[in-house]
Design a protein around this motif. Sequence first.
Motif, short mmCIF file in Angstrom:
data_model
loop_
_atom_site.label_atom_id
_atom_site.label_comp_id
_atom_site.label_asym_id
_atom_site.label_seq_id
_atom_site.Cartn_x
_atom_site.Cartn_y
_atom_site.Cartn_z
N SER A 1 -12.78 0.05 10.46
CA SER A 1 -12.15 1.38 10.49
C SER A 1 -13.10 2.50 10.09
CB SER A 1 -10.91 1.39 9.58
OG SER A 1 -9.94 0.48 10.04
N ARG A 2 -14.39 2.21 10.08
CA ARG A 2 -15.37 3.18 9.59
C ARG A 2 -15.35 4.48 10.40
NH1 ARG A 2 -21.30 1.26 8.03
NH2 ARG A 2 -20.06 0.53 6.27
N MET B 1 0.85 -1.19 0.00
CA MET B 1 0.00 0.00 0.00
C MET B 1 0.89 1.24 0.00
SD MET B 1 -2.99 -1.14 2.67
CE MET B 1 -1.87 -1.99 3.78
N ARG B 2 0.89 1.94 -1.14
CA ARG B 2 1.77 3.08 -1.29
C ARG B 2 1.09 4.34 -0.79
NH1 ARG B 2 4.11 5.37 -6.49
NH2 ARG B 2 2.23 4.49 -7.41
N THR B 3 1.80 5.13 0.02
CA THR B 3 1.31 6.41 0.49
C THR B 3 2.21 7.52 -0.07
OG1 THR B 3 0.48 5.44 2.55
CG2 THR B 3 0.74 7.82 2.49
N LEU B 4 1.61 8.44 -0.80
CA LEU B 4 2.35 9.54 -1.40
C LEU B 4 2.39 10.71 -0.42
CD1 LEU B 4 0.80 9.47 -5.00
CD2 LEU B 4 2.59 8.02 -4.01
N PRO C 1 0.54 7.77 13.03
CA PRO C 1 0.46 7.12 11.72
C PRO C 1 -0.83 6.33 11.55
CG PRO C 1 1.80 5.80 13.20
CD PRO C 1 1.44 7.05 13.96
N LEU C 2 -1.20 6.07 10.29
CA LEU C 2 -2.34 5.22 10.00
C LEU C 2 -1.90 3.76 10.05
CD1 LEU C 2 -3.87 7.13 6.94
CD2 LEU C 2 -4.68 7.18 9.31
N SER C 3 -2.76 2.92 10.58
CA SER C 3 -2.44 1.49 10.65
C SER C 3 -2.66 0.83 9.29
CB SER C 3 -3.33 0.81 11.69
OG SER C 3 -4.68 0.80 11.25
N ASP C 4 -2.13 -0.36 9.12
CA ASP C 4 -2.34 -1.11 7.88
C ASP C 4 -3.83 -1.39 7.66
OD1 ASP C 4 0.34 -1.12 7.31
OD2 ASP C 4 0.71 -3.15 8.07
N GLU C 5 -4.56 -1.64 8.76
CA GLU C 5 -6.01 -1.90 8.63
C GLU C 5 -6.73 -0.66 8.12
OE1 GLU C 5 -4.17 -2.61 11.29
OE2 GLU C 5 -4.18 -4.82 11.15
N GLN C 6 -6.35 0.52 8.62
CA GLN C 6 -6.96 1.75 8.15
C GLN C 6 -6.65 2.00 6.68
OE1 GLN C 6 -5.09 4.16 11.19
NE2 GLN C 6 -7.06 4.58 12.17
#
Length: 385
Positions: free
Chosen positions: A137-138, A1-4, A146-151
């Motif tokens: 994660s709704r 999962m790429r985050t720019l 940081p955001l988790s992998d689940e999010q």
Amino acid sequence: MRTLKTTAELAEFCETAKSHPYVTIDTEFLRERTYYSKLCLIQMAMPGKDDSTAVLVDPLSDGLNLDPLYDLFRNRDVVKVFHAARQDLEIFHVDAGVIPTPLFDTQIAAMVCGFGEQVGYEKLVRSIARKGLDKTSRFTDWSQRPLSDEQKKYALADVTHLRQIYEFLARKLEETGRERWVQEELAILEDPETYITRPEEAWKRIKTRSTSPRFLATVRELAKFRESFAQARDIPRNRVFKDDALVEIASTKPRDHKALSRSRLLLREARKGEIADGILKSVEAGQNCPEDELPKVDNSNAKLQVNPALADLLRVLLKAKTESSGVASKLIAPSSDLDALAAGQRDVMALKGWRREVFGNDALRLCNGEIALTAKGQTVEVVEL
């Protein structure tokens, strides 16, 4: 999962996206503590079967400039696909005055294609993509890092499944010849006026029992002050004062701080300082409003002379047209349109654009006594007279 997280990364992705026919887009934002939505995350995906062509964009990263995204939004060779785009588009319009074009909204397309009224994304994922969505994660606070992998996985699913949904609906619209129907509905989303909130018009959203012009003038001034105050400080309008307090103040018409302090519904913070001063000035302005500037109440609908038998026939016709077209009845014609037609009015949405083709022409013929309705088995059919 790429985050720019940099402008250069975003520019590279957007440049690649320009070579594709469409890109799917969604956002995550917060609005509980602000007037304007706080953009926290952008999700995008190019055509593909997996997550490799999908990215997350972190607008909270230091130094990230969204200009490459807005340049992509202006590129007319790439369709920008959203689901229920209204709030997403408002964010971009407020931030940069940009509305993505060409635009495709899968919620609107789904309504036209027979999936019901205001169909949710989850239902389309189940019905078209044959997948389920992880809801854990709704209710995320998307401003936290940081955001988790689940999010991240939850956020990406909003654009990866959207590719299959878009391709399915686009094919269905082409097969049925209903592309123009969707374009007519998208005109509202593409109009910049949709996203402009004018303080002087805020009073029209307030529910009141009284239609006294002088009372409404005070409501108008109070709503105008509240909207301007909330916009200037980027706080929710209800944090200034709530609707019930506004109506109470318009009724009691306090002239000074002592009288204002007796309000039962006004927040403690609003009983002093700038808000209290603004309330008192607004009440004074409403009470001293010149007669020719008082709000004009539209009572035309209240005075409608509805033919109840004709209104019932129109509802039967609408049900028949809904079943034959597969389009939700409220999208074709709400009850107010049917009553207006039965009262002789003709300036209604049901008589415009694609709605006229599906329902409006026969509705007029029914009103004019040119056709009748007959039951045939489980269906209702139109009979020429």
